[in-house]
Design a protein around this motif. Structure first.
Motif: not given
Lengths: 131, 130
Positions: A44, B30, B45-46, B49, B54, B67, B69, B82, B85, B89
Motif C-alpha cells: 500500500e 489515513d 487514504e484508500l 481503490f 468509493v 469503499a 471491496e 488496512s 478499507q 468511515r
C-alpha cells in the motif's frame, strides 16, 4: 578570536539544518498471497504516483521504496503531513523463485508485484508407470 | 489583553465534532481534516481503490465514506491490509455544508472531499460603532 570561530560555526550549522526537511519514514502495509505459479505481493502506497516508486533487487533482497510529497493546506487549520518515505524489503530465496521474472504494476496507490516460482518448483504431476 | 490559560487540554478543538473526530481517529494519518471559516477538507487514504469503488455521502452534519471491496477469500501468508478499507468511515462535520457544492476526487488511492460551508452561516464581520 575563538569566539569568532564559534559564531561562524553556529551560522554554518543553522544554514545546514534549516534546509533539512523532516521526512517521515513509514513501513507500508503488505499483503502476500501464494498461488500455484508464484507469490503475489501487494504494497500500500497511498498518494504515491508510479514515477515515485523504486523497486530494486540486491542479491536475494527485493526492496520497494517510494516518496510521497508533503500535504498542506495553507489558510486552513489542520495537520501538515510531512513528506513521507515508504520502504520495505523482502527476502526471496533464490533457488525456489524466478527473480528475473518479477512483474510489477502500480494503480490507485497500490503496488502489485508477482514473483513467479522457478521452473523446477512449479507444481507438476508425476506419472506412475506400471511394471 | 485576553488571558491565556496553559492548562486547557482541549484548547485546540473548537467544536464538539472536532473532539469526537479526534477521539475516534487517534493519531492515524489515513484520515486527515482541515478547516477554515469557509470550507472543510477531508483526506482519506484508500490504496487500491479508484473513484468507481468509493461512495461518498453527506447527510446533515455527517460525511460517510464507503469503499466497496471485492472480497478476496484466497489464502494469505501475510495480510496487513488496512482495516479502514473494510469499514465505513464517518466524519462529523463542524458546520452545515452546502451539499450541492461538495466536491470529491480520487488520485493514487487518496480521496479528497471539499465541503463548502453554507453561505448564510459563514462568519461575518460586525462593525463596531462609537
Amino acid at each position: 578570536m575563538e569566539k569568532e570561530m564559534v559564531t561562524a560555526e553556529n551560522k554554518e550549522n543553522e544554514e545546514k539544518y534549516s534546509e533539512q526537511k523532516f521526512v517521515r519514514r513509514v513501513i507500508p502495509h503488505a499483503n502476500v498471497h501464494p498461488s500455484e505459479k508464484g507469490f503475489g505481493i501487494e504494497i500500500e502506497l497511498p498518494g504515491v504516483s508510479i514515477d515515485e516508486v523504486d523497486i530494486s533487487m540486491t542479491g536475494e533482497h527485493l526492496t520497494v521504496s517510494a516518496m510521497r510529497p508533503a500535504v498542506e493546506h495553507v489558510g486552513y487549520s489542520g495537520p501538515s503531513l510531512p513528506p513521507t518515505k515508504y520502504a520495505r524489503s523482502f527476502r526471496l530465496r533464490a533457488t525456489a523463485l524466478d527473480r528475473e521474472g518479477i512483474t510489477a504494476k502500480v494503480s490507485d496507490g497500490l503496488l502489485k508485484l508477482f514473483v513467479p516460482k522457478a521452473p523446477g518448483f512449479q507444481p507438476r504431476k508425476i506419472t506412475i508407470s506400471q511394471n | 489583553m485576553f488571558a491565556t490559560r496553559n492548562t486547557e487540554p482541549l484548547a485546540s478543538f473548537n467544536t464538539l465534532s472536532q473532539i469526537i473526530n479526534h477521539l475516534e481517529l487517534g493519531e492515524s494519518t489515513d484520515l486527515a481534516m482541515w478547516s477554515n471559516s469557509e470550507e472543510f477538507i477531508v483526506r482519506a487514504e484508500l490504496p487500491g481503490f479508484g473513484s468507481d469503488d468509493v461512495e461518498v455521502e453527506v447527510e446533515d452534519r455527517i460525511l460517510r465514506i464507503r469503499a466497496i471491496e471485492n472480497s478476496d477469500d484466497s489464502e494469505s501468508y501475510l495480510n496487513e491490509k488496512s482495516t479502514v478499507q473494510r469499514n465505513e468511515r464517518r466524519v462529523h462535520l463542524p458546520f452545515v455544508v452546502n451539499i450541492d457544492s461538495v466536491k470529491a476526487k480520487m488520485d493514487n488511492g487518496v480521496l479528497e472531499v471539499r465541503l463548502p460551508r453554507v453561505e448564510s452561516e459563514r462568519p461575518r464581520k460586525i462593525e463596531v460603532n462609537n
